[in-house]
Design an enzyme around this catalytic site. Sequence first.
Site, PDB file in Angstrom:
ATOM      1  N   LEU A  41      40.543  43.398  48.126  1.00  0.00           N
ATOM      2  CA  LEU A  41      39.428  42.697  47.107  1.00  0.00           C
ATOM      3  C   LEU A  41      39.854  43.370  45.666  1.00  0.00           C
ATOM      4  CD1 LEU A  41      36.201  43.275  49.235  1.00  0.00           C
ATOM      5  CD2 LEU A  41      37.871  41.146  48.918  1.00  0.00           C
ATOM      6  N   HIS A  42      39.631  42.466  44.608  1.00  0.00           N
ATOM      7  CA  HIS A  42      39.626  42.860  43.267  1.00  0.00           C
ATOM      8  C   HIS A  42      38.543  42.380  42.327  1.00  0.00           C
ATOM      9  CE1 HIS A  42      40.773  38.838  42.880  1.00  0.00           C
ATOM     10  NE2 HIS A  42      41.981  38.909  43.859  1.00  0.00           N
ATOM     11  N   GLY A  44      38.225  39.916  40.708  1.00  0.00           N
ATOM     12  CA  GLY A  44      37.663  38.622  40.884  1.00  0.00           C
ATOM     13  C   GLY A  44      36.578  38.415  41.944  1.00  0.00           C
ATOM     14  N   HIS A  45      37.087  38.780  43.173  1.00  0.00           N
ATOM     15  CA  HIS A  45      36.162  38.896  44.365  1.00  0.00           C
ATOM     16  C   HIS A  45      34.959  39.362  44.077  1.00  0.00           C
ATOM     17  CE1 HIS A  45      40.301  39.170  46.509  1.00  0.00           C
ATOM     18  NE2 HIS A  45      39.770  38.153  46.898  1.00  0.00           N
ATOM     19  N   GLN A 156      37.115  29.938  40.378  1.00  0.00           N
ATOM     20  CA  GLN A 156      37.812  28.735  39.585  1.00  0.00           C
ATOM     21  C   GLN A 156      39.027  29.043  39.943  1.00  0.00           C
ATOM     22  OE1 GLN A 156      37.039  27.556  35.738  1.00  0.00           O
ATOM     23  NE2 GLN A 156      39.080  26.860  35.582  1.00  0.00           N
ATOM     24  N   VAL A 184      38.711  35.741  36.939  1.00  0.00           N
ATOM     25  CA  VAL A 184      38.679  37.037  36.378  1.00  0.00           C
ATOM     26  C   VAL A 184      40.271  37.434  36.178  1.00  0.00           C
ATOM     27  CG1 VAL A 184      38.167  39.674  36.696  1.00  0.00           C
ATOM     28  CG2 VAL A 184      36.448  37.708  37.316  1.00  0.00           C
ATOM     29  N   MET A 192      43.688  37.789  38.205  1.00  0.00           N
ATOM     30  CA  MET A 192      43.694  38.471  39.457  1.00  0.00           C
ATOM     31  C   MET A 192      43.859  37.718  40.631  1.00  0.00           C
ATOM     32  SD  MET A 192      40.696  41.323  38.790  1.00  0.00           S
ATOM     33  CE  MET A 192      40.978  42.233  37.303  1.00  0.00           C
ATOM     34  N   SER A 194      45.213  38.873  45.117  1.00  0.00           N
ATOM     35  CA  SER A 194      45.466  39.704  45.906  1.00  0.00           C
ATOM     36  C   SER A 194      47.125  39.855  46.059  1.00  0.00           C
ATOM     37  CB  SER A 194      44.934  39.326  47.436  1.00  0.00           C
ATOM     38  OG  SER A 194      43.686  39.394  47.488  1.00  0.00           O
ATOM     39  N   ARG A 195      47.676  38.583  45.963  1.00  0.00           N
ATOM     40  CA  ARG A 195      49.072  38.601  46.016  1.00  0.00           C
ATOM     41  C   ARG A 195      50.017  39.382  44.794  1.00  0.00           C
ATOM     42  NH1 ARG A 195      47.609  33.486  48.684  1.00  0.00           N
ATOM     43  NH2 ARG A 195      48.599  33.743  50.704  1.00  0.00           N
TER      44      ARG A 195
END
Length: 290
Positions: A41-42, A44-45, A156, A184, A192, A194-195
């Site tokens: 998680l970042h 964005g999440h 988005q 985000v 942002m 996860s990759r």
Amino acid sequence: MPTAYNNCMKVVSTIAELRQLVGEVRRAGESIGLVPTMGALHEGHLSLVDASRRECDFTAATIFVNPMQFAAHEDLSKYPRPLEADLAKLRERGANLCFVPGEAEIYAPDHGTFVDVGAIARPLEGEFRPAHFRGVATIVLKLFNLIPADRAYFGQKDYQQSLVIRRMVADLNVPIEVRICPTVREADGLAMSSRNTYLSAQDRRRALGISRSLREARGLAEKGERNAADILIRIRDVLVESGISQIDYAVLVDPDTLENVSSLEGPALVAIAAHAGNTRLIDNEILLPS
Ligand code: AMP
């Protein structure tokens, strides 16, 4: 709402526990927001968690790296899974529940039903990842059935995915409102993901070309450029100058149908999938004619 859930996040891994908890929340008359994720998680999440908390009484997140949406050659086995750190972030942001199922809890060995949403899943990501959206739609519908939320939150950043989910919800009469939240970005513009953790310092600099090319496109649109071909040439130039190793697509399309547009007459979506080193990244931006 059952006040016991106010200050501590419940973490459950079985469907039986999940149904029990969500049933209690429903019976208490609380509205439920759902935030499906694959973890790592970042912000964005977490922005989706924030949106759910603003709009719903009870926020349920899910963390499940869904094998069905990865092709055999993709990064399923190396996908980051920092579970404890993820749970700490969700707790800190005030999520009320996190569902973290194992694969066997979600897919029976004889699982045989798949959701195919049709045309909107075919271009762009669908072309480069042919079974991807079938896997996404199937897991999202399962999560919608497991957690009868009032609203579900998506980013988005995965624009086509949001259209796929909207199509599925409309076509199958799913009684959940789909909410799409803005992408985000890092301070330097990188979306942002996860990759992003896969990126070396050098590849990260290359990856910046993607958001830079989107900004250039927006700048051109703001200056009055309407010719799609000219906007796309500039985007490709920026990507190549940045050292992007492979462009899967860089297109200007109708934001509802994903069909190519030749001229910027109304809102249009720039969508990009490109590789920085070995990492495949996607990003997008809506352009408006000036
Ligand atoms: P994922 O864990 O990659 O499946 O993403 C879970 C949800 O978070 C999806 O709805 C994504 O669109 C959303 N998301 C991922 N990255 C971002 C971002 N940078 N900004 C906003 N939402 C995002």
